[in-house]
Design a protein around this motif. Structure first.
Motif, PDB file in Angstrom:
ATOM      1  N   GLY A 195      40.789  -8.609  -0.547  1.00 12.35           N
ATOM      2  CA  GLY A 195      40.323  -9.988  -0.599  1.00 12.35           C
ATOM      3  C   GLY A 195      41.364 -10.988  -0.160  1.00 12.35           C
ATOM      4  O   GLY A 195      41.415 -12.112  -0.663  1.00 12.35           O
ATOM      5  N   GLY A 196      42.213 -10.608   0.789  1.00 11.54           N
ATOM      6  CA  GLY A 196      43.224 -11.508   1.299  1.00 11.54           C
ATOM      7  C   GLY A 196      44.568 -11.387   0.616  1.00 11.54           C
ATOM      8  O   GLY A 196      45.547 -12.020   1.049  1.00 11.54           O
ATOM      9  N   LEU A 197      44.685 -10.590  -0.443  1.00 12.21           N
ATOM     10  CA  LEU A 197      45.970 -10.419  -1.108  1.00 12.21           C
ATOM     11  C   LEU A 197      46.963  -9.653  -0.233  1.00 12.21           C
ATOM     12  O   LEU A 197      48.168  -9.822  -0.358  1.00 12.21           O
ATOM     13  N   ARG A 198      46.443  -8.787   0.631  1.00 13.15           N
ATOM     14  CA  ARG A 198      47.288  -7.991   1.519  1.00 13.15           C
ATOM     15  C   ARG A 198      46.789  -8.149   2.956  1.00 13.15           C
ATOM     16  O   ARG A 198      45.597  -8.029   3.217  1.00 13.15           O
ATOM     17  N   SER A 199      47.695  -8.411   3.883  1.00 10.32           N
ATOM     18  CA  SER A 199      47.366  -8.403   5.307  1.00 10.32           C
ATOM     19  C   SER A 199      47.652  -7.024   5.867  1.00 10.32           C
ATOM     20  O   SER A 199      48.335  -6.207   5.239  1.00 10.32           O
ATOM     21  N   THR A 200      47.153  -6.773   7.077  1.00 12.99           N
ATOM     22  CA  THR A 200      47.341  -5.455   7.684  1.00 12.99           C
ATOM     23  C   THR A 200      48.816  -5.105   7.819  1.00 12.99           C
ATOM     24  O   THR A 200      49.220  -3.956   7.633  1.00 12.99           O
ATOM     25  N   PHE A 201      49.641  -6.122   8.119  1.00 14.43           N
ATOM     26  CA  PHE A 201      51.060  -5.835   8.305  1.00 14.43           C
ATOM     27  C   PHE A 201      51.806  -5.746   6.973  1.00 14.43           C
ATOM     28  O   PHE A 201      52.970  -5.359   6.950  1.00 14.43           O
TER      29      PHE A 201
ATOM     30  N   TYR B 208      31.731 -10.911  -1.528  1.00 15.62           N
ATOM     31  CA  TYR B 208      30.989 -11.413  -0.364  1.00 15.62           C
ATOM     32  C   TYR B 208      31.107 -10.456   0.817  1.00 15.62           C
ATOM     33  O   TYR B 208      30.118 -10.160   1.506  1.00 15.62           O
ATOM     34  N   GLU B 209      32.314  -9.959   1.045  1.00 14.17           N
ATOM     35  CA  GLU B 209      32.540  -9.059   2.174  1.00 14.17           C
ATOM     36  C   GLU B 209      31.762  -7.755   2.012  1.00 14.17           C
ATOM     37  O   GLU B 209      31.116  -7.281   2.960  1.00 14.17           O
ATOM     38  N   THR B 210      31.824  -7.174   0.816  1.00 10.57           N
ATOM     39  CA  THR B 210      31.118  -5.915   0.564  1.00 10.57           C
ATOM     40  C   THR B 210      29.618  -6.094   0.690  1.00 10.57           C
ATOM     41  O   THR B 210      28.913  -5.242   1.261  1.00 10.57           O
ATOM     42  N   TYR B 211      29.116  -7.201   0.146  1.00 15.37           N
ATOM     43  CA  TYR B 211      27.676  -7.472   0.216  1.00 15.37           C
ATOM     44  C   TYR B 211      27.225  -7.551   1.677  1.00 15.37           C
ATOM     45  O   TYR B 211      26.240  -6.910   2.076  1.00 15.37           O
ATOM     46  N   ALA B 212      27.957  -8.331   2.485  1.00 11.87           N
ATOM     47  CA  ALA B 212      27.590  -8.492   3.885  1.00 11.87           C
ATOM     48  C   ALA B 212      27.635  -7.160   4.630  1.00 11.87           C
ATOM     49  O   ALA B 212      26.735  -6.833   5.412  1.00 11.87           O
TER      50      ALA B 212
ATOM     51  N   ALA C  15      31.647 -16.530  10.511  1.00 11.75           N
ATOM     52  CA  ALA C  15      33.024 -16.163  10.143  1.00 11.75           C
ATOM     53  C   ALA C  15      33.285 -16.307   8.656  1.00 11.75           C
ATOM     54  O   ALA C  15      34.014 -15.504   8.068  1.00 11.75           O
ATOM     55  N   ASP C  16      32.725 -17.331   8.032  1.00  2.66           N
ATOM     56  CA  ASP C  16      32.955 -17.577   6.615  1.00  2.66           C
ATOM     57  C   ASP C  16      32.257 -16.502   5.784  1.00  2.66           C
ATOM     58  O   ASP C  16      31.044 -16.314   5.885  1.00  2.66           O
ATOM     59  N   ARG C  17      33.037 -15.758   4.957  1.00  2.14           N
ATOM     60  CA  ARG C  17      32.484 -14.616   4.223  1.00  2.14           C
ATOM     61  C   ARG C  17      31.357 -15.027   3.274  1.00  2.14           C
ATOM     62  O   ARG C  17      30.345 -14.340   3.163  1.00  2.14           O
ATOM     63  N   LYS C  18      31.560 -16.133   2.563  1.00  2.00           N
ATOM     64  CA  LYS C  18      30.545 -16.568   1.601  1.00  2.00           C
ATOM     65  C   LYS C  18      29.266 -16.978   2.317  1.00  2.00           C
ATOM     66  O   LYS C  18      28.161 -16.564   1.922  1.00  2.00           O
ATOM     67  N   LYS C  19      29.386 -17.768   3.376  1.00  2.00           N
ATOM     68  CA  LYS C  19      28.200 -18.191   4.127  1.00  2.00           C
ATOM     69  C   LYS C  19      27.501 -16.984   4.746  1.00  2.00           C
ATOM     70  O   LYS C  19      26.265 -16.914   4.784  1.00  2.00           O
ATOM     71  N   GLN C  20      28.297 -16.027   5.203  1.00  2.00           N
ATOM     72  CA  GLN C  20      27.707 -14.826   5.796  1.00  2.00           C
ATOM     73  C   GLN C  20      26.923 -14.035   4.759  1.00  2.00           C
ATOM     74  O   GLN C  20      25.798 -13.580   5.018  1.00  2.00           O
TER      75      GLN C  20
END
Length: 703
Positions: free
Chosen positions: A117-123, A573-577, A655-660
């Motif tokens: 959920g944004g706590l960790r980036s890919t790098f 939100y991401e999982t739901y979408a 792009a917005d996870r919640k709106k999506q």
């Protein structure tokens, strides 16, 4: 696998249990382990090395060659990376088998590859798994052989919780501290620890493997996206508690064997209400171990089913029109001296400690109804809640006639002088004894019901971890206990103060008590009048995580930071979408490449037959009627298919996870339902031999 006839001998034989540690560890190290289990603390590296060697020797004696840190990331399932016990060969080329205390205590999986959920980036890849000494290590048997599984917590490099276990353990510490404060007020100086006890009933479906493989909706999403009702469903009530079929019974026998070896106290098994639906219920354990064991149960259910050429479906609503599957989470609080804080005793109206605890629970559930609802929300559960036998999406508390009467007396007069007796059930048969009845009936429509000495939270979905629900339950009750202790510890007249506080809590939070039919439309209106939240879906429940009161609650006890809560909302939100997108794409594929071609082929054959009959001078009224009906439904399905394609593509551009997520709920899901409707109607018209995949009748009644 061990002989089922000697359950006492086989139980826990694949667990590095307390008794196994007692046998294999030096007394001093064993005593330190016991002290940590009861009081907290950590092992020194030297002692950890001793435990690791004993654990490795035990595992290898049983045939294990690998170990893994077994953890529960925010994917909803468990994760593991296997490492062999081998080390670099010695100078003579001999392979050494070693396992150090450092390897036992800590692992380092890639934190950016799991939901954060944004706590960790890919790098930012570094994360840590940390040994949970309170949950025993175990040996899991799979195609890879026996693997030593070490239950662990999973956190990021910066210490944020990325799993279900870490916040659960934090919440257990909070409820322990605040419960002890309550006990001390009543003069209990012997209890040293209060632990939430949990028993999670697990419902599931079994279907034939070959038929499962022919349905891409079951393979990709766990539920049927198409399917007309079978001629018979559950309306005869003949499956519930019915005789267990031989094939299913053989599966249950092997499942019990495996679970008992793993120390899981599986106790009850039976057929559930829907055809092909069953249930397994374990004995109560502390919330942390119960959560781990429930994950083990779900993994074992799926693994054992494959050996019986079946698939175990854990989705909350794999079939439309019949019961979905839940996971009734039975929750109570127990001291280390064996006292259940939720036991009303023989005279609940005189049990002041119980009444205070009860009033605090009511307060907690009322204040945080939205958060409790959120703890049981996931994509699959949206299809189940409010349906057959599942509780509604409105949180309420059922107390039963006896306790409701006690509460009414306290609210109206300030004093409860009596309680309703259970009475006697007279069978009217001379050869059968009369039976002492409970003081109250049960209410299976209630989402949060008192059932004698525990609360049964019935909203949790069958595929979901019980970790989230119990974290919330522990936290909200800890808050209510803390508020009560703050007030009562400074009271000059404790008896009067506790009496007034109980009455105050009951008066202010009586709106949460409801004993009627939770399925009735009248309850929806009544709940609205009372001001109770009605949160119908996962995406609408997600924001409960980050309200000011939720952030204050979790921060107060160090269970979640605001950042951790925000990340979990984002993950929801991401999982739901993602899940709805997979379902939509699966429907598009099945309708476009299987259903419509089969229906068009059937229509063509029907047209050929009709023309041939016309040329023979035979009336074709029935054939033309069928052809027109099929053609109209094909057109309806084709239009719905094109609409779903367009909307799913549109959703992917947001792009917005919640709106999506909300777009998927409000636009894509209705489009999916619009496609399913004509396809299910076509299933009832098209020649069964031409239908491209197994039907409900095939799946539900041929196991």
């Amino acid at each position: 696998m061990a002989d089922i006839t000697n359950v006492e001998k086989m139980f826990g034989e694949n667990v590095f249990s307390i008794s196994t540690m007692h046998e294999r560890l030096p007394k001093q190290v064993y005593q330190k382990i016991l002290r940590i289990l009861s009081e907290g603390g950590e092992l020194s590296r030297t002692d950890a090395d001793v435990v690791a060697k004993a654990m490795k020797d035990w595992a290898m004696e049983k045939g294990a060659t690998h170990y893994t840190h077994w953890f529960q990331p925010l994917t909803g399932i468990t994760a593991e990376k296997h490492d062999a016990f081998v080390t670099a060969p010695d100078p003579e080329g001999h392979m050494l088998m070693e396992f150090s205390g450092k390897e036992l205590i800590m692992g380092e999986p890639d934190a950016s590859s799991f939901p954060s959920g944004g706590l960790r980036s890919t790098f930012e890849a570094r994360g840590y798994t940390t040994w949970d000494v309170t949950s025993p290590a175990f040996l899991k048997r799979t195609a890879t052989g026996l693997t030593l599984c070490i239950p662990t917590a999973f956190c990021s490099y910066n210490g944020e919780a990325l799993d279900k276990k870490t916040p659960l353990l934090r919440s257990m510490e909070a409820i322990n501290i605040q419960s002890l404060r309550i006990l001390r007020l009543f003069g209990n100086t012997t209890a040293r620890k209060v632990t939430p006890s949990v028993g999670a009933e697990q419902e599931y479906f079994l279907v034939d493997m070959e038929k499962w493989q022919k349905r891409s909706d079951l393979v990709f999403t766990g539920r049927t996206l198409f399917g007309a009702p079978a001629p018979k469903g559950q309306e005869m009530e003949d499956h519930y508690f019915g005789v267990i079929r031989e094939r299913v019974g053989a599966y249950m026998k092997d499942l019990n064997n495996e679970l008992w070896e793993l120390g899981v106290p599986a106790k009850t098994q039976h057929n559930e209400a829907a055809p092909a639906q069953h249930e397994l219920a374990p004995i109560y354990e502390n919330a942390n171990v119960a959560t781990d064991h429930n994950q083990i149960i779900m993994e074992a259910m799926k693994r054992v089913a494959i050996h019986h050429n079946m698939q175990c479906l854990l989705h909350e609503k794999p079939f439309a029109g019949i019961n979905g599957s839940g996971k009734h989470n039975n929750w109570s609080l127990t001291t280390d001296t064996g006292v259940n804080l939720l036991d009303p005793g023989e005279s609940p109206e005189e049990n002041v400690q119980f009444l205070l605890v009860l009033s605090c629970v009511l307060k907690a559930v009322d204040i945080h109804a939205d958060l409790l609802r959120q703890s049981a929300s996931d994509v699959g559960n949206d299809h189940r809640l409010g349906e057959k036998e599942a509780p509604p999406a409105i949180i309420s508390v059922f107390l039963g006639e006896q306790l409701e009467d006690v509460v009414r007396q306290l609210i109206e007069t300030g004093v409860a002088e009596k309680h309703i007796q259970g009475g006697v059930l007279r069978t009217g048969i001379s050869t059968m004894p009369d039976v002492k009845k409970d003081a109250t009936d049960r209410n299976r429509t209630s989402p949060f019901a008192f059932t004698g000495n525990k609360f049964e939270f019935r909203m949790v979905g069958s595929a979901d971890s019980i970790g989230s629900a119990n974290t919330v339950l522990n936290a909200i009750v800890a808050e209510a206990f803390s508020d009560a202790a703050d007030e009562l510890e400074r009271a000059e007249n404790f008896p009067g103060a506790v009496h007034d506080l109980i009455k105050k809590n009951l008066i202010e939070h009586q709106r949460i008590i409801f004993s009627g039919n939770g399925y009735a439309e009248a309850w929806v209106r009544e709940a609205a009048r009372r001001g109770l939240p009605n949160i119908p879906s996962t995406v609408e429940a997600a924001s409960a995580l980050t309200t000011d009161k939720s952030v204050a609650l979790f921060s107060r006890f160090g269970i979640f930071t605001k950042a951790e809560l925000s990340s979990r909302e984002e993950i929801t939100y991401e999982t739901y979408a993602k899940m709805i997108n997979i379902e939509a794409l699966t429907m598009i594929d099945m309708a476009g490449r299987q259903i419509l071609p089969a229906c068009i082929h059937y229509a063509g054959r029907l047209a050929t037959t009709t023309n041939a009959l016309k040329q023979a001078g035979v009336s074709t009224m029935a054939e033309m009627g069928r052809l027109n009906e099929v053609a109209a439904l094909i057109n309806e399905a084709d239009n719905a298919l094109n609409n779903l394609k367009a909307l799913d593509e549109q959703a992917g551009q947001i792009a917005d996870r919640k709106k999506q997520a909300f777009f998927y709920k409000d636009s894509v899901k209705p489009a999916m339902a619009a496609l399913r409707k004509p396809c299910d109607e076509l299933e009832l018209l098209v020649d069964k031999a031409m239908w491209p995949f197994p039907t409900y009748q095939d799946l539900l009644f041929e196991v």
